[in-house]
Design a protein around this motif. Structure first.
Motif, PDB file in Angstrom:
ATOM      1  N   VAL A 195       7.796 -18.422  -5.998  1.00 27.57           N
ATOM      2  CA  VAL A 195       8.540 -17.166  -5.860  1.00 27.57           C
ATOM      3  C   VAL A 195       8.724 -16.501  -7.219  1.00 27.57           C
ATOM      4  N   SER A 196       9.054 -17.299  -8.227  1.00 28.74           N
ATOM      5  CA  SER A 196       9.276 -16.760  -9.569  1.00 28.74           C
ATOM      6  C   SER A 196       8.014 -16.121 -10.122  1.00 28.74           C
ATOM      7  N   ARG A 215       7.243 -11.897 -10.698  1.00 29.79           N
ATOM      8  CA  ARG A 215       6.982 -11.358 -12.039  1.00 29.79           C
ATOM      9  C   ARG A 215       5.643 -10.641 -12.133  1.00 29.79           C
ATOM     10  N   ALA A 216       4.818 -10.781 -11.116  1.00 29.19           N
ATOM     11  CA  ALA A 216       3.468 -10.211 -11.170  1.00 29.19           C
ATOM     12  C   ALA A 216       3.527  -8.696 -11.136  1.00 29.19           C
ATOM     13  N   ASP A 229      -4.850 -16.305   3.821  1.00 25.66           N
ATOM     14  CA  ASP A 229      -4.894 -17.686   3.316  1.00 25.66           C
ATOM     15  C   ASP A 229      -5.208 -17.773   1.829  1.00 25.66           C
ATOM     16  N   ILE A 230      -5.311 -16.655   1.139  1.00 25.03           N
ATOM     17  CA  ILE A 230      -5.774 -16.643  -0.250  1.00 25.03           C
ATOM     18  C   ILE A 230      -4.782 -15.975  -1.184  1.00 25.03           C
ATOM     19  N   PHE A 231      -4.227 -14.832  -0.776  1.00 27.97           N
ATOM     20  CA  PHE A 231      -3.413 -14.028  -1.671  1.00 27.97           C
ATOM     21  C   PHE A 231      -1.927 -14.223  -1.389  1.00 27.97           C
ATOM     22  N   LEU A 232      -1.151 -14.168  -2.461  1.00 26.17           N
ATOM     23  CA  LEU A 232       0.297 -14.250  -2.365  1.00 26.17           C
ATOM     24  C   LEU A 232       0.898 -12.900  -2.718  1.00 26.17           C
ATOM     25  N   THR A 233       1.979 -12.547  -2.020  1.00 27.47           N
ATOM     26  CA  THR A 233       2.662 -11.292  -2.309  1.00 27.47           C
ATOM     27  C   THR A 233       4.121 -11.432  -1.922  1.00 27.47           C
ATOM     28  N   SER A 234       4.962 -10.634  -2.570  1.00 30.47           N
ATOM     29  CA  SER A 234       6.370 -10.575  -2.187  1.00 30.47           C
ATOM     30  C   SER A 234       6.633  -9.391  -1.277  1.00 30.47           C
ATOM     31  N   ARG A 245       9.677  -3.461 -11.068  1.00 26.75           N
ATOM     32  CA  ARG A 245       9.345  -3.245 -12.475  1.00 26.75           C
ATOM     33  C   ARG A 245       8.613  -1.925 -12.660  1.00 26.75           C
ATOM     34  N   GLN A 246       7.682  -1.621 -11.767  1.00 27.99           N
ATOM     35  CA  GLN A 246       6.908  -0.402 -11.956  1.00 27.99           C
ATOM     36  C   GLN A 246       7.754   0.846 -11.775  1.00 27.99           C
TER      37      GLN A 246
END
Length: 610
Positions: free
Chosen positions: A196-197, A201-202, A246-251, A542-543
Motif C-alpha cells: 500500500v505504501s 507513493r507512485a 493480475d499484473i498491475f497494482l493501483t490505488s 500528489r499531482q
C-alpha cells in the motif's frame, strides 16, 4: 565504436554478477563509465535510463531511489505460496499469474520442478479450431503432480526459487490443515502495508507488480522463511488496492485492461454488506468535514473580492450521473489508450510482435501502412525494448508494451487515433469534449527536450473554434516553458510544470471556449474540485497539488509579462491545494457498487452536483 566495445547493457549484465547484495546506484554507474567512458554532458543519464526501462531484464532490481540489488540475489532462495483455485486444480493447471512477479513476468524461459527434480510441462495460450483461446491463461500443467501428491482444492503450493540463471522453481504441497496461520499473520500485515505504501507513493496509476512486490520481498527478513499468504490474495481483499489483469497494482478503482484473452485469475473478494455500510458511514463523516472546509475557504475568498461567489457548472452539464454504472470507464477518467483497442482482445488480435499478411484480411496498401505504423511504433521504444517484444511470447509482449504506452502516446500520438464518439455519445453516456489524449497519464513520462512544441489541433475532440482557443493557450504554455528554462529550471521541471497547466487549458477550451488568459477563480475551482478527479485519467493527490503549484507559477509569469493584470485567484487556489488533494483521495475510496454511492458522490462534489 568498434564491434568489440562493450555496450551499457552488456556491462550492466556483467556487473549484476559481481555483486552479492545491495549496492549504491552511483557505484554501479561509476563502474559502467569506468568500462565504457563517455564524453556526454551528463553521462549518468543514459545509464539511468537503461536501468529505468530494462533494469530487471539486465539483472538489476531497484530497492529504493538510490539503491540497487542484483536480481539473482533477490530471487535466490526466495519462497512464496500459491493457492490454486478449484477450477485450476480440476483442470490440472497452475496459471502463470500465480508465480508472478517472482518468475514469468519478464522471463522468456522458466522451469518448475518437484522435489525429485522432475520438470513440469509448460502450456502456452493456444488457439482452438474456431480461433478462440483454448486455455484460460498460460501456465504449468500439474495434473500428474496433483494426482501424485493428493492435491485438493484449498491446499497450498510452497515454491522456492532454486536457480536464477534459468529461473527454476521447486514446488511442494502443503495441505490446508497444516497451514501455520499464527506464523504468517504478522508477515501478511507487514507485506500488505508495504505494498500500500509503495503504490500510494507512485506517480502513475498502474504499476507493474514486479516493481512493487519484488523489492519488498528482497529486503524482507522472511523472504526465505515460511511463506505467508499469496500477495495477490492480500491485495484483492484490501479495499485500498486493486489488482488489474493480475499484473498491475493501483490505488484507484479502474476497469480491467484485459491484456489477456480471458478473465483475471485473481478476482476481488466480495465485501460484506455490513463492512460496506460501516466504511460508507466513515466516508460520509470525512466528506462532511471536508465540505465545511471548502465552504469556509470559498466564503473567505468571496469576501476578499476574488470572485462573486457563483459556482460555475459547465462541465456538470455534460454528465449529471453518467460517471457511474456499468460502463467500462464508469469511475471517472477519460478513455485510455487500452480502452480504445479493446476490440483487439477478440478474434482479430494482431499481437505486438509483428504482422503476418496471411493472418490479416487487408488490401496490400492497407497492410503496408499497418506494417509501417508497427515499425514506427517499435522504433520509438527505448533501446532494447523492441528486441524484447519481438522475442517474447504474446502475453509477455503485451506486458512490456503496456509499460511504455504513456511514452508512446507522447512520442507518436498520430499512431493512436481518437474514436469519434459524437454519433452515439448520448447513448453511451460519454462526455465527448473530454475524450482527448491530454489526460494525466500522458504527461507522467519523460520525453526528449525537442518534443515540446505546438499542440496538434487534431488531438482535441472539439470544434474549430475550441481548437483555435486551445492553440492560443498552447502558445502561452510554450512561452511559460521557455521562461522556466531561462530561470535555470531543469528541462524535466519545465516540462512537468508546463504539462500540468495543460489540464486547465483543455478544461477552459472544452467547456468555456476560453484561453488561459481568461482563467478565473470560479473555473479553476470547478476544474480542480470537480473536473479533475472525475475526468482526468490517472489522478493522484500528489499531482493535483503539483497542478495547483504550476498554475500559480504560470499566472505569476503571465502577470509579470503583462498578459493579465491580476493573478491573486491562482494564488488563492494554490493555498487550497490540500483540499484538492483530499477530494482525490476520498473519491478513490468510493466504490461504484456501494449502495450509498449516489449520496457519497453528491456530497463529495457539492455544490457542483446540486
Amino acid at each position: 565504436m568498434s564491434n568489440q566495445e562493450p555496450t551499457i547493457a552488456s556491462i550492466l549484465r556483467v556487473l549484476a554478477r559481481e555483486y552479492d547484495g545491495p549496492v549504491d546506484e552511483r557505484q554501479v554507474l561509476d563502474q559502467v563509465l569506468a568500462r565504457r567512458p563517455s564524453a556526454a554532458k551528463n553521462p549518468y543519464a543514459t545509464i539511468r535510463e537503461r536501468l529505468r526501462w530494462d533494469g530487471l531484464v539486465l539483472g538489476w532490481l531497484r530497492l529504493s531511489r538510490g539503491t540497487l540489488m542484483p536480481l539473482h540475489v533477490a530471487l535466490q532462495g526466495l519462497r512464496f505460496r500459491c493457492i490454486p483455485r478449484a477450477r485450476d486444480v480440476e483442470a490440472g493447471m497452475l496459471p502463470l499469474a500465480h508465480i508472478q512477479p517472482f518468475a514469468g513476468l519478464r522471463s522468456a524461459v522458466l522451469r518448475m520442478a518437484d522435489e525429485a527434480g522432475a520438470l513440469m510441462p509448460f502450456v502456452d495460450l493456444d488457439l482452438d479450431d474456431v480461433g478462440g483461446p483454448s486455455l484460460a491463461s498460460p501456465g504449468f500443467n500439474l495434473s500428474a503432480w496433483y494426482d501424485r501428491v493428493g492435491f485438493v482444492a484449498g491446499d497450498s503450493i510452497l515454491v522456492t526459487v532454486v536457480e536464477t540463471d534459468v529461473p527454476t522453481l521447486r514446488i511442494i504441497r502443503e495441505p490446508a490443515a497444516d497451514v501455520r496461520r499464527a506464523a504468517i499473520d504478522a508477515q501478511d500485515a507487514e507485506l500488505l502495508d508495504a505494498i500500500v505504501s509503495r503504490v500510494s507513493r507512485a506517480q502513475v496509476a498502474l504499476i507493474p507488480c514486479d516493481e512493487v512486490v519484488l523489492p519488498i520481498f528482497a529486503a524482507a527478513p522472511w523472504r526465505a522463511g515460511y511463506p505467508g499468504s499469496p500477495w495477490q490474495h492480500l491485495v484483492t481483499r484490501d479495499g485500498r488496492l486493486q489488482l488489474v489483469d493480475d499484473i498491475f497494482l493501483t490505488s484507484q478503482n479502474l476497469p480491467s485492461l484485459r491484456l489477456f484473452a480471458s478473465a483475471e485469475v485473481f478476482e476481488p473478494m466480495p465485501v460484506p454488506e455490513d463492512d460496506r455500510l460501516a466504511a460508507d458511514t466513515a466516508l460520509l463523516s470525512e466528506i462532511d468535514a471536508l465540505q465545511r472546509d471548502l465552504r469556509r475557504s470559498r466564503e473567505q475568498d468571496a469576501d476578499t473580492g476574488l470572485w462573486n461567489g457563483q459556482i460555475q457548472r459547465a462541465s456538470a452539464a455534460y454528465s449529471t450521473f453518467d460517471y457511474y454504472g456499468d460502463e467500462a470507464h464508469a469511475r471517472g477518467g477519460s478513455i485510455s489508450s487500452v480502452d480504445r483497442y479493446d476490440d483487439l482482445d477478440g478474434d482479430d488480435d494482431l499481437g505486438l510482435g509483428g504482422f503476418e499478411s496471411d493472418d490479416l484480411l487487408l488490401e496490400d496498401d492497407d497492410f503496408v501502412r499497418l506494417q509501417a505504423a508497427h515499425d514506427e511504433l517499435m522504433s520509438a521504444l527505448p533501446p532494447g525494448v523492441a528486441d524484447s517484444i519481438e522475442a517474447a511470447r504474446p502475453e509477455e509482449a503485451e506486458v512490456i508494451i503496456a509499460q511504455h504506452l504513456n511514452m508512446l502516446l507522447v512520442k507518436k500520438p498520430h499512431l493512436f487515433p481518437i474514436l469519434d464518439l459524437s454519433a452515439d455519445a448520448d447513448a453511451s453516456g460519454l462526455d465527448p469534449v473530454s475524450e482527448s489524449l491530454f489526460d494525466a497519464s500522458i504527461w507522467q513520462e519523460d520525453v526528449d527536450d525537442d518534443e515540446w512544441g505546438e499542440i496538434d489541433d487534431d488531438l482535441l475532440d472539439a470544434d474549430d473554434e475550441s481548437a483555435s482557443v486551445y492553440a492560443e493557450s498552447s502558445d502561452l504554455i510554450g512561452q511559460f516553458h521557455d521562461y522556466l528554462s531561462e530561470l535555470g529550471k531543469s528541462s524535466s521541471t519545465a516540462r512537468a510544470r508546463s504539462r500540468n497547466v495543460l489540464i486547465y487549458a483543455e478544461f477552459l477550451a472544452s467547456y468555456y471556449n476560453r484561453t488561459l488568459a481568461s482563467g478565473d477563480y470560479a473555473t479553476l475551482d470547478e476544474c480542480l474540485f470537480y473536473h479533475y478527479p472525475r475526468r482526468v485519467l490517472n489522478t493522484s493527490p500528489r499531482q493535483v497539488r503539483e497542478i495547483c503549484t504550476s498554475v500559480k507559477q504560470f499566472y505569476s509569469f503571465m502577470k509579470e509579462r503583462g498578459v493579465i493584470a491580476d493573478d491573486r485567484f491562482a494564488h488563492a487556489l494554490w493555498r487550497r491545494r490540500d483540499q484538492a488533494s483530499r477530494i482525490v483521495q476520498i473519491y478513490d475510496r468510493i466504490t461504484s457498487d456501494s449502495p450509498n454511492f449516489e449520496a457519497l458522490f453528491s456530497r463529495l462534489f457539492h455544490p457542483y452536483t446540486e
